[in-house]
Design a protein around this motif. Sequence first.
Motif, mmCIF file in Angstrom:
data_model
loop_
_atom_site.group_PDB
_atom_site.id
_atom_site.type_symbol
_atom_site.label_atom_id
_atom_site.label_comp_id
_atom_site.label_asym_id
_atom_site.label_seq_id
_atom_site.Cartn_x
_atom_site.Cartn_y
_atom_site.Cartn_z
ATOM 1 N N MET A 1 -11.389 -3.038 -0.342
ATOM 2 C CA MET A 1 -10.119 -3.154 0.377
ATOM 3 C C MET A 1 -9.763 -2.124 1.071
ATOM 4 O O MET A 1 -9.822 -0.937 0.505
ATOM 5 N N MET B 1 -2.540 -4.253 -2.736
ATOM 6 C CA MET B 1 -3.260 -4.402 -1.365
ATOM 7 C C MET B 1 -3.750 -5.656 -1.296
ATOM 8 O O MET B 1 -3.846 -6.522 -2.479
ATOM 9 N N SER C 1 -6.762 -8.538 0.666
ATOM 10 C CA SER C 1 -7.645 -8.749 1.711
ATOM 11 C C SER C 1 -8.009 -10.189 1.629
ATOM 12 O O SER C 1 -7.884 -10.835 0.888
ATOM 13 N N LYS D 1 -8.775 2.743 -6.832
ATOM 14 C CA LYS D 1 -8.156 2.932 -5.713
ATOM 15 C C LYS D 1 -8.246 4.468 -5.376
ATOM 16 O O LYS D 1 -7.649 5.325 -6.206
ATOM 17 N N ILE E 1 -6.393 -0.121 3.375
ATOM 18 C CA ILE E 1 -5.017 -0.537 3.870
ATOM 19 C C ILE E 1 -4.498 0.922 4.419
ATOM 20 O O ILE E 1 -4.782 1.861 3.961
ATOM 21 N N GLN E 2 -3.977 0.894 5.764
ATOM 22 C CA GLN E 2 -3.294 2.028 6.383
ATOM 23 C C GLN E 2 -1.779 1.598 6.480
ATOM 24 O O GLN E 2 -1.603 0.563 7.137
ATOM 25 N N ASN E 3 -1.143 2.666 6.316
ATOM 26 C CA ASN E 3 0.460 2.400 6.154
ATOM 27 C C ASN E 3 0.891 2.965 7.550
ATOM 28 O O ASN E 3 0.298 3.455 8.568
ATOM 29 N N THR F 1 -6.380 7.228 -2.284
ATOM 30 C CA THR F 1 -5.272 7.033 -1.581
ATOM 31 C C THR F 1 -5.354 8.664 -1.011
ATOM 32 O O THR F 1 -5.606 9.759 -1.645
#
Length: 408
Positions: free
Chosen positions: A294, A374, A376, A265, A296-298, A267
């Motif tokens: 995958m 995460m 998906s 991952k 992801i946006q916070n 970040t």
Amino acid sequence: MALIVQKYGGTSVGSPERIKNVASKVAKFRAEGHQVVVVVSAMSGETNRLIALAKDVAAKPDPRELDVVVSTGEQVTIGLLCMALQDIGVPAKSYTGAQVKILTDSAHTKARILNIDEAPIRKDLDAGAVVVVAGFQGVDEHGNITTLGRGGSDTTGVALAAALKADECQIYTDVDGVYTTDPRIVPEARKLDTITFEEMLEMASLGSKVLQIRSVEFAGKYKVKLRVLSSFQEGGQGTLITVEEDKNMEQPVISGIAFNRDEAKVTVLGVPDKPGIAYQILGPVADANLDVDMIIQNVGHDGTTDFSFTLARGDLEKAVAILEGVKTHIGARAIEGDKTMCKVSIVGVGMRSHPGVASKMFRTLAEEGINIQMISTSEIKISVAIDEKYLELAVRVLHKAFGLDQPV
């Protein structure tokens, strides 16, 4: 009389004894009146040996020359198998990918098949011979030898079956079919009698190593009847991969659980929460030919947000280095990499008509104290990224929760 294409992997032809065993299997099919085309891989360990040899000579081998070297592994196997067949009285003829004219594009080490000239093979089959073809390789329009990437012999087998309109393509491997999950992790895993191309495609893409993903795509596209069998067990029907969903009312919601340890991952911390930031982060990564999985946006706070994505573990350092190079440009506070990830996925066409699958998966993991980092989803799969130390536990509890250990 049926036309059957059989593919045998590296472990199936890993020694002279095993090559003789394959020859006797092929001879039985021919004795039953079938026409047989056999596709073989290099003997187990041989491709790795050839790649290592190339890297001993050059730190970064030229891709064209690497294909020349690596393709010789299959050439050895086709010759040996033909000798073994001839030795037991079965006429056989070997072909390299170039001799068949398996035409590919020019992307060395990961070429794609464009066309196959099946006429010479049909001529030999009609003359009563078994045709043995080197898997994993072809030739481009300029006559250069090309290879199809790891597991490419599966693709060769399926592509030949499609070109020849074979009655069935049988993939012989060291397992006797497709299982609900890896039996080494869950001893109660069951062999599936049938699985749809859609499900198999998801399983292959999510980490199941039974079949190469491109071969499944090819089989689905050209409606090739595909069966996975063991080369070490006599009898058994293996697993049939079909176009149609099983109409059996008792079909489980979930067909299998796939997993992949090869996850990492990245970040990107504290980037501006504004339109276009995802492209500014992922654009340079895509330009470097790195596949992102995958994303992801916070939720943004104070005008900034954190953006995470997963990719293959071997690509982590390269991705971090790329993003460090554009960190100032995109206004990020920091770039972090994490190699302790894995991905666990549940797959099943039954999800389409059964609500509550996701909540059951999440509840099962929560009860074991496994944190989901995460998520998906697609129509027939749900994947979660979790800490790698929980991989085996997650697979076992999900397998049990969805009743995959129960006979259908």
